[in-house]
Design an enzyme around this catalytic site. Sequence first.
Site, mmCIF file in Angstrom:
data_model
loop_
_atom_site.group_PDB
_atom_site.id
_atom_site.type_symbol
_atom_site.label_atom_id
_atom_site.label_comp_id
_atom_site.label_asym_id
_atom_site.label_seq_id
_atom_site.Cartn_x
_atom_site.Cartn_y
_atom_site.Cartn_z
ATOM 1 N N TYR A 167 8.421 -15.112 14.309
ATOM 2 C CA TYR A 167 7.676 -16.170 13.627
ATOM 3 C C TYR A 167 7.054 -17.152 14.624
ATOM 4 O O TYR A 167 6.040 -17.783 14.311
ATOM 5 C CB TYR A 167 8.546 -16.858 12.569
ATOM 6 C CG TYR A 167 8.672 -15.964 11.357
ATOM 7 C CD1 TYR A 167 7.569 -15.741 10.538
ATOM 8 C CD2 TYR A 167 9.835 -15.269 11.082
ATOM 9 C CE1 TYR A 167 7.636 -14.882 9.467
ATOM 10 C CE2 TYR A 167 9.920 -14.403 10.008
ATOM 11 C CZ TYR A 167 8.811 -14.213 9.205
ATOM 12 O OH TYR A 167 8.869 -13.353 8.152
ATOM 13 N N ARG A 197 3.809 -15.671 15.267
ATOM 14 C CA ARG A 197 2.913 -15.939 14.132
ATOM 15 C C ARG A 197 2.385 -17.381 14.199
ATOM 16 O O ARG A 197 1.242 -17.656 13.888
ATOM 17 C CB ARG A 197 3.629 -15.723 12.795
ATOM 18 C CG ARG A 197 4.317 -14.369 12.625
ATOM 19 C CD ARG A 197 3.353 -13.302 12.126
ATOM 20 N NE ARG A 197 2.498 -12.777 13.187
ATOM 21 C CZ ARG A 197 2.911 -11.965 14.170
ATOM 22 N NH1 ARG A 197 4.167 -11.587 14.264
ATOM 23 N NH2 ARG A 197 2.059 -11.539 15.081
ATOM 24 N N ASN A 201 0.280 -16.170 1.502
ATOM 25 C CA ASN A 201 0.188 -16.302 2.953
ATOM 26 C C ASN A 201 1.030 -17.473 3.444
ATOM 27 O O ASN A 201 1.166 -18.494 2.767
ATOM 28 C CB ASN A 201 -1.268 -16.503 3.374
ATOM 29 C CG ASN A 201 -2.122 -15.312 2.992
ATOM 30 O OD1 ASN A 201 -1.588 -14.242 2.736
ATOM 31 N ND2 ASN A 201 -3.427 -15.493 2.940
ATOM 32 N N HIS A 257 5.480 -17.613 -0.743
ATOM 33 C CA HIS A 257 6.311 -16.908 0.232
ATOM 34 C C HIS A 257 6.661 -17.786 1.436
ATOM 35 O O HIS A 257 7.063 -17.269 2.472
ATOM 36 C CB HIS A 257 5.612 -15.622 0.691
ATOM 37 C CG HIS A 257 5.550 -14.575 -0.391
ATOM 38 N ND1 HIS A 257 4.607 -13.569 -0.411
ATOM 39 C CD2 HIS A 257 6.317 -14.385 -1.488
ATOM 40 C CE1 HIS A 257 4.807 -12.796 -1.479
ATOM 41 N NE2 HIS A 257 5.824 -13.278 -2.150
ATOM 42 N N GLY A 312 -7.694 -10.159 -1.698
ATOM 43 C CA GLY A 312 -7.097 -9.658 -0.461
ATOM 44 C C GLY A 312 -5.605 -9.431 -0.492
ATOM 45 O O GLY A 312 -4.897 -9.814 0.445
ATOM 46 N N THR A 313 -5.099 -8.812 -1.550
ATOM 47 C CA THR A 313 -3.675 -8.468 -1.576
ATOM 48 C C THR A 313 -3.526 -7.060 -2.128
ATOM 49 O O THR A 313 -4.222 -6.662 -3.066
ATOM 50 C CB THR A 313 -2.852 -9.509 -2.372
ATOM 51 O OG1 THR A 313 -1.501 -9.050 -2.474
ATOM 52 C CG2 THR A 313 -3.413 -9.769 -3.746
ATOM 53 N N SER A 314 -2.628 -6.277 -1.502
ATOM 54 C CA SER A 314 -2.587 -4.844 -1.789
ATOM 55 C C SER A 314 -1.906 -4.514 -3.121
ATOM 56 O O SER A 314 -1.906 -3.378 -3.560
ATOM 57 C CB SER A 314 -1.868 -4.112 -0.651
ATOM 58 O OG SER A 314 -0.589 -4.665 -0.464
ATOM 59 N N GLU A 350 -11.136 -2.750 -0.632
ATOM 60 C CA GLU A 350 -10.717 -1.515 -1.315
ATOM 61 C C GLU A 350 -9.920 -1.902 -2.553
ATOM 62 O O GLU A 350 -9.325 -2.984 -2.587
ATOM 63 C CB GLU A 350 -9.861 -0.649 -0.389
ATOM 64 C CG GLU A 350 -8.551 -1.311 -0.018
ATOM 65 C CD GLU A 350 -7.977 -0.834 1.315
ATOM 66 O OE1 GLU A 350 -8.555 0.049 1.940
ATOM 67 O OE2 GLU A 350 -6.930 -1.388 1.710
ATOM 68 N N ALA A 368 -13.735 -10.698 1.687
ATOM 69 C CA ALA A 368 -13.657 -11.995 1.006
ATOM 70 C C ALA A 368 -14.679 -12.995 1.559
ATOM 71 O O ALA A 368 -15.310 -13.722 0.799
ATOM 72 C CB ALA A 368 -12.244 -12.561 1.139
#
Length: 238
Positions: A61, A64, A97, A114, A183-185, A211, A227
């Site tokens: 982290y 990150r 995010n 999250h 933008g999230t799968s 996609e 996006a």
Amino acid sequence: MTSITVTPEDRVFVLTGAGISAESGLPTFRASDGLWAGHNVEEICTPEAWQRNPEVVWKFYSDRREAGKVALPNPAHIAMAELESKLGGRFFLCTQNVDDLHERAGSVRLVHMHGELSKARCERECGRPPVEDHAIYRSLADVPHCPCGGRLRPHIVFFGEMPLEMERIEAEIAKSTLMVVVGTSGSVYPAANFVNWARSAGARTVYIGPEPPLNASAFTHVVEGKAGKVLPGLFVVE
Ligand SMILES: NC(=O)c1ccc[n+]([C@@H]2O[C@H](COP(=O)([O-])OP(=O)(O)OC[C@H]3O[C@@H](n4cnc5c(N)ncnc54)[C@H](O)[C@@H]3O)[C@@H](O)[C@H]2O)c1
Ligand SMILES: [Zn+2]
């Protein structure tokens, strides 16, 4: 579909994922090799990993945090903040995010379901609130302790832990008439279910990303594209 009309009656709920920060240079999680920045996230972002080796978790982290510091909000983050400035209390943003690019673009009515990279909290869940923490920890000896004696851990929801602010999120979804997912799968729950909750409450549901997500069939519209290209100018606010 080149535009989405937002009427004076609409209430907009936005859910964003890693894809909205991709054009800011932050990698998404599920790249084709299944690794995230060279790591198997399921082996690092778990309560078990924290118990086993907290130093590895903090190093991860800390990396990150360093990447997040140099990243800048992109036109997609800015478009979301501009939509909020037009809609005020009829707009709500929920991001998966942990970066702060939405805030830095000007978003205010938002939750980080999250967690947040810029905070830390007690590993013992002793009841003290999370604290601002931007430090880079390369050694466990540098990690501060809570007054209760517990070690500070990242304020991040690890796999298997409960997402944050779920009551508020559910209430906002129940009120919404338009859900916009970016933008999230569609692979991490409960977030991947929000579209179903919104649809069963009668809302229009739109996905934006390069996609179709795994849960694409639950959306009334899928707009394929990046996006940062699609979001600016997508909404026509009546
Ligand atoms: N605890 C952790 O550190 C950790 C690690 C991994 C995942 N997770 C959780 O899983 C959640 C779900 O992951 P996710 O869905 O956000 O990420 P993901 O990597 O699973 O999906 C990213 C999505 O973004 C899309 N995308 C890529 N470029 C884009 C662009 N320019 N514009 C729009 N979309 C683009 C991709 O098509 C993909 O569908 C994460 O938010 C995270 O909370 C947590
Ligand atoms: Zn404590």
